[in-house]
Design a protein around this motif. Structure first.
Motif, short mmCIF file in Angstrom:
data_model
loop_
_atom_site.label_atom_id
_atom_site.label_comp_id
_atom_site.label_asym_id
_atom_site.label_seq_id
_atom_site.Cartn_x
_atom_site.Cartn_y
_atom_site.Cartn_z
N THR A 250 0.77 -1.30 -0.10
CA THR A 250 -0.01 -0.08 0.11
C THR A 250 0.90 1.25 0.09
OG1 THR A 250 -1.64 -1.18 1.46
CG2 THR A 250 -2.05 1.08 1.20
N TRP A 251 2.00 1.24 0.94
CA TRP A 251 2.81 2.68 0.87
C TRP A 251 3.41 2.58 -0.46
CZ3 TRP A 251 3.69 6.97 2.63
CH2 TRP A 251 5.03 7.36 2.45
N SER A 254 1.24 4.20 -3.00
CA SER A 254 0.97 5.69 -2.74
C SER A 254 2.15 6.49 -3.23
CB SER A 254 0.66 5.94 -1.22
OG SER A 254 -0.43 5.19 -0.75
N HIS A 259 -0.86 9.45 -4.29
CA HIS A 259 -2.26 9.30 -3.82
C HIS A 259 -1.87 9.31 -2.12
CE1 HIS A 259 -4.09 7.81 -7.72
NE2 HIS A 259 -3.74 8.83 -7.84
N TYR A 261 -2.08 8.22 1.67
CA TYR A 261 -1.93 6.84 2.03
C TYR A 261 -2.83 6.70 3.44
CZ TYR A 261 0.09 2.86 4.59
OH TYR A 261 0.60 1.70 5.12
#
Length: 936
Positions: A250-251, A254, A259, A261
């Motif tokens: 996910t990190w 981003s 976008h 986080y």
């Protein structure tokens, strides 16, 4: 120090430039502006001859100059506050050119400054602008105690000095600004750290590539690590191993996309315990939109997570409790939308939660109950009041069952409704018991009020079929010979024709007969076992019956018939059903017995009625025509016609001359009809303007024509279920006659200005004094309407053809008006009655009635005084042979009046006044008839 000494010490030009170079090197090493100004006042004396030295630096932020003044010893002097527009510094700063004042005594532009300098012994001034290539700084001023101390060459040299000073001042100011910026940055960083350390969370910043850059003190305290140790979080146990791969993915996504986080995962505390955190990262972008840093906040949500877990466990327990409730449970939000349904609800309806959310547009609620249910729920949602309602819900197998539905609102601390808890309790068995009890009550009431078997069964069969969920109900009674059962009454809406009313069935071998003979209920259901070959059962199978039952009607320990029911679908009749139907049959048996006895009584009454027919007919003629006076044969013929046509609803056309009593005949027809208790509405078609007749008869809507300011009901609607009498029907215009014909044929019409059809039940009576047949021949009256009106014509004879009825009418009207006037008429002279009987009466009864009213007014004594002269004059009769009776009657009336007045002709009590004549008219009649006062 005096000027000769100053000039003696003045160095050569070369020495001055060398000295200036040395001063410049000294100034370059100075960074503080305050120190610079002190050094300038001291060092410039080596190259410049001045008595006082002044530097003015303009502060653009404050929009005012900052002045520093030094005297001869190099000591700062106090400068009094002056408006900047009146200062030399402001002038030089604005004009950016040197200002030479040879003598302050002659200076008028700067009086306040000149006065201050003169007070310090200054006589001449040289002011030069301090300017670099980057900006304007201010002004360098020097003063001398000599007048005209600054020559052109001196000013030129001083300009070089001013340039060097400007560079030094600019460097000093820049240094000051840099120091201030550094100080502000340190203060800002300190403030930022204080803010970050006060945030209730772990704050970190990361580079654009996602590398750890800064951590808050709370972060260091939480992890118990240094910043360098935390930079290796990707390969350490800082993030829970089960969450690490998801967090990294996910990190990195981003960082790549830019976008924000947002994630939730577990982070290891210094004591080794993992806690849940909500992590949000936002990018910081430069002017070009490129990410230069990430700010990341870690918020501890471990307590919330534990609360959510506890809530989920609580919800699971709640659902287990709800699923164990012996009823259907659901919850709705504040607006009435379905949220939660227990397992019993889903199993009962056989639908999903999503399907049941659309219950208002599905068949979940019985269609007959749905509007009422929606209205109740809508009202409760709007008002917040609990609701309690009973309605039917459809089971998964398609069967509707009754439920009691109770809903209670759940409110927050501010009393706002946030949800609804609803319990649906199955009350179908209770409703069935209530329905059966009500059915027994209905049957009992019908037994009391109905003596006709057909009316009784038709009144209760619908309820029996509904309560018992049957499709067919019938009643079988023994025929006259008692060897067969006749299907006396049948209620079978969906029958195919195999089962018919009045069908005969043998008592021996039929299911009807079995129940009748054994006096016990008989229940049959598919495949009907031993009865499958029975013709009766076979016909029922052909109709599609799945189950049948036959209940004996028992009265006084004897069977008097059977109650029979059938079902095309559903279950067989249970023992409970048969027990209840036995109770119903007991009540019906009472009705059957009452009906049979009533039939016998009715037959006896009919025989008595036939015996009394003629006497009743005479009584009816005597009592039903009290408004019609007369005994003549022609009148009796009319009354007989009235008696014949009155009970029917046929249209009657009453024909006769004006004043013959056509309206009285019409009213007599109404009073003798079955409509006598309803309205008798009369309309004189000749008295209403033609343009308004249609509105008068049929009514109109508001705005249908000019003057129609409101809706009006027509005479046909007023006469609904009663009688409408149209007098002078011949005056109805031709264009209106089709509409009247339609009402007579279809009993319907439309009001003026309306397209809505009005249905009425009206009997029409019409009257005319002209020949409608002649009008039809002349195309003045529609023939179809004429024939529709002339269903039963009645011709009312004129009074001249009822000469024998005239005395009766005279007595009737004379006494009627006399009583109204408070008078009493005891006698009518024979000659008067004879004259009235022989009069032709062109105005018929109306003329006679009006004459009797006038005669009652004229009569002052017990004898009726009739103004015969008027009718004689109106009739155009002479004294000739055929009229001797009239002449003699008039002569006797005049003589009697003269005698009563003692032969006084005129005056208030004279004979003329008694006869209602003028004195001259009476004198003329006396002369004409040869009447004179007799001699005494």
């Amino acid at each position: 120090m005096n000027d000769p000494i100053q000039r003696a010490r003045e160095p050569a030009v070369t020495d001055r430039y060398e000295a200036l170079l040395g001063v410049s090197q000294t100034l370059i090493s100075i960074r503080s502006s305050e120190e610079l100004f002190r050094v300038l006042a001291r060092e410039l004396r080596a190259v410049v001859n001045f008595y006082f030295f002044r530097i003015g630096i303009y502060d653009e932020n404050a929009d005012e100059p900052r002045l520093t003044l030094y005297g001869e010893p190099g000591v700062p002097l106090q400068v009094p506050p002056l408006p900047q527009e009146e200062t030399i510094t402001w002038w030089v700063y604005q004009h950016q050119q040197p200002l030479i004042i040879p003598s302050l005594d002659a200076e008028t532009r700067f009086p306040a400054v000149a006065e201050m300098l003169k007070n310090h012994g200054v006589r001449s001034v040289c002011a030069l602008p301090l300017t670099t290539v980057h900006r304007r700084l201010g002004c360098l001023s020097m003063g001398s105690i000599e007048a005209d101390a600054y020559s052109r060459e001196e000013v030129s040299f001083l300009s070089l000095v001013a340039n060097q000073v400007a560079l030094a001042v600019d460097d000093a100011l820049n240094f000051d600004a840099l120091q201030n910026a550094k100080e502000n940055l340190r203060a800002s960083e300190e403030s930022f750290r204080l803010i970050v350390d006060s945030i209730p969370g772990l704050v970190v910043t990361m580079t654009a590539q996602g590398e750890l850059e800064f951590v808050s003190q709370q972060c260091l305290d939480y992890f118990g690590m240094t910043l360098d140790e935390l930079k290796g979080w990707v390969t350490s146990d800082i993030v829970h191993p089960d969450d690490l791969s998801r967090v990294l993915a996910t990190w990195r996504r981003s960082v790549q996309t830019g976008h924000p986080y947002d994630s939730e995962y577990r982070i290891r505390h210094a004591d080794g315990v993992y806690r849940w955190f909500h992590v949000r990262g936002l990018p910081l972008r430069n002017k070009e939109g490129r990410i230069i840093r990430w700010y990341v906040l870690h918020t501890d949500i471990d307590d919330r997570k534990r609360a959510e877990e506890a809530l989920r466990a609580s919800e699971l327990n709640f659902r287990l409790i709800v699923d164990s409730i012996p009823g259907l449970v659901c919850t709705m939000n504040a607006t009435g939308e379905v949220q939660l349904l227990n397992r019993q609800v889903l199993e009962y309806f056989g639908k999903t939660i999503e399907e049941l959310k659309g219950w208002a547009t599905s068949d979940a609620v019985h269609p007959d109950d749905l509007p009422r249910v929606i209205a109740a729920i809508t009202s409760s949602v709007e008002t917040g009041h609990p609701y309690d309602i009973e309605h039917r819900c459809r089971r998964a197998d398609g069967v509707y069952r009754w439920f009691q539905v109770r809903a209670l609102p759940v409110r927050d601390t501010e009393a706002r409704v946030i949800s609804w808890y609803i319990l649906l309790t199955d009350i179908d068995n209770r409703k069935q018991a209530e329905d059966r009890l009500q059915l027994l009550l209905d049957v009992t009431n019908q037994v009391v009020s109905n003596l006709q078997l057909r009316d009784l069964l038709r009144a209760i069969s619908g309820n029996i079929r509904r309560v018992m969920q049957c499709d067919c109900a019938s009643l079988a009674l023994p025929d006259a010979e008692n060897n067969q059962l006749e299907l006396n009454v049948l209620d079978f809406p969906d029958g195919k024709g195999f089962l018919k009313e009045e069908g005969l069935y043998s008592i021996e071998g039929s299911p009807y007969g079995t129940a009748f003979q054994t006096m016990k209920p008989l229940a049959l259901d598919r495949p009907f076992a031993a009865w499958v070959d029975n013709p009766v059962v076979q016909s029922r199978i052909a109709e599609g019956f799945k189950s049948l039952c036959f209940i004996p009607l028992i009265r006084r320990k004897h069977a008097i018939g059977t109650l029979n029911l059938g079902r095309l679908r559903g279950e067989a009749f249970t023992e409970e059903d048969l027990y209840f139907l036995g109770q119903v049959a007991s009540q019906i048996a009472i009705a059957v017995e009452n009906a049979l006895e009533y039939g016998q009584i009715t037959e006896a009454k009919e025989r008595l009625a036939e015996q009394k027919f003629y006497l009743e007919n005479e009584i009816r003629l005597e009592h039903n025509f009290e408004e019609i006076i007369g005994n003549s044969l022609r009148l009796k013929a009319v009354l007989e016609s009235v008696r014949i046509v009155a009970p029917a609803d046929s249209t009657v056309l009453i024909q006769g001359e004006t004043g013959t009593g056509k309206e009285v005949i019409a009213r007599a027809i109404h009073n003798l009809s079955s409509r006598k208790d309803q309205a008798f509405v009369k309309v004189n078609c000749a008295a209403i303007p033609l343009g308004l007749l249609e509105s008068e008869l049929f009514g109109h809507e508001k705005g249908s024509f000019t003057g129609a300011i409101a809706r009006r009901i027509g005479r046909f609607e007023l006469a609904h279920e009663g009688t409408l009498f149209l007098d002078e029907v011949s005056d109805i215009p031709l264009e209106l006659q089709p509409k009247l014909l339609r009402v007579l044929q279809e009993q319907e019409f439309e009001r003026l200005g309306s397209s809505r059809t009005q249905h009425v039940d009206v009997r029409l009576l019409a009257a005319t004094n002209v020949s409608l047949s002649q009008m039809v021949a002349e195309k003045k009256f529609r023939s179809d309407l004429y024939y529709r009106l002339k269903v039963f014509p009645i011709d009312v004879p004129p009074l001249r053809d009822r000469q024998g009825d005239i005395p009766l009418l005279v007595h009737y009207f004379a006494n009627k008006y006399a009583r109204r006037m408070g008078k009493q008429i005891e006698s009518i002279p024979n000659e008067t009655m004879d004259a009235l009987s022989h009069y032709s009466w062109p105005g018929n009864i109306r003329e006679l009635q009006n004459l009797m009213e006038r005669s009652a007014l004229l009569s002052t004594g017990p004898s009726l005084r009739v103004p015969l002269a008027e009718i004689l004059a109106d009739s155009g009769l002479s004294m000739a042979s055929g009229d001797n009776a009239l002449k003699q009657a008039e002569r006797e009336q005049i003589v009697r009046a003269l005698r009563d007045s003692n032969w006084v002709v005129g005056g208030a009590g004279g004979a003329a006044a008694r006869l209602g004549l003028k004195r001259t008219s009476l004198a003329y009649k006396m002369q004409k008839l040869g009447i004179s006062r007799p001699a005494h």
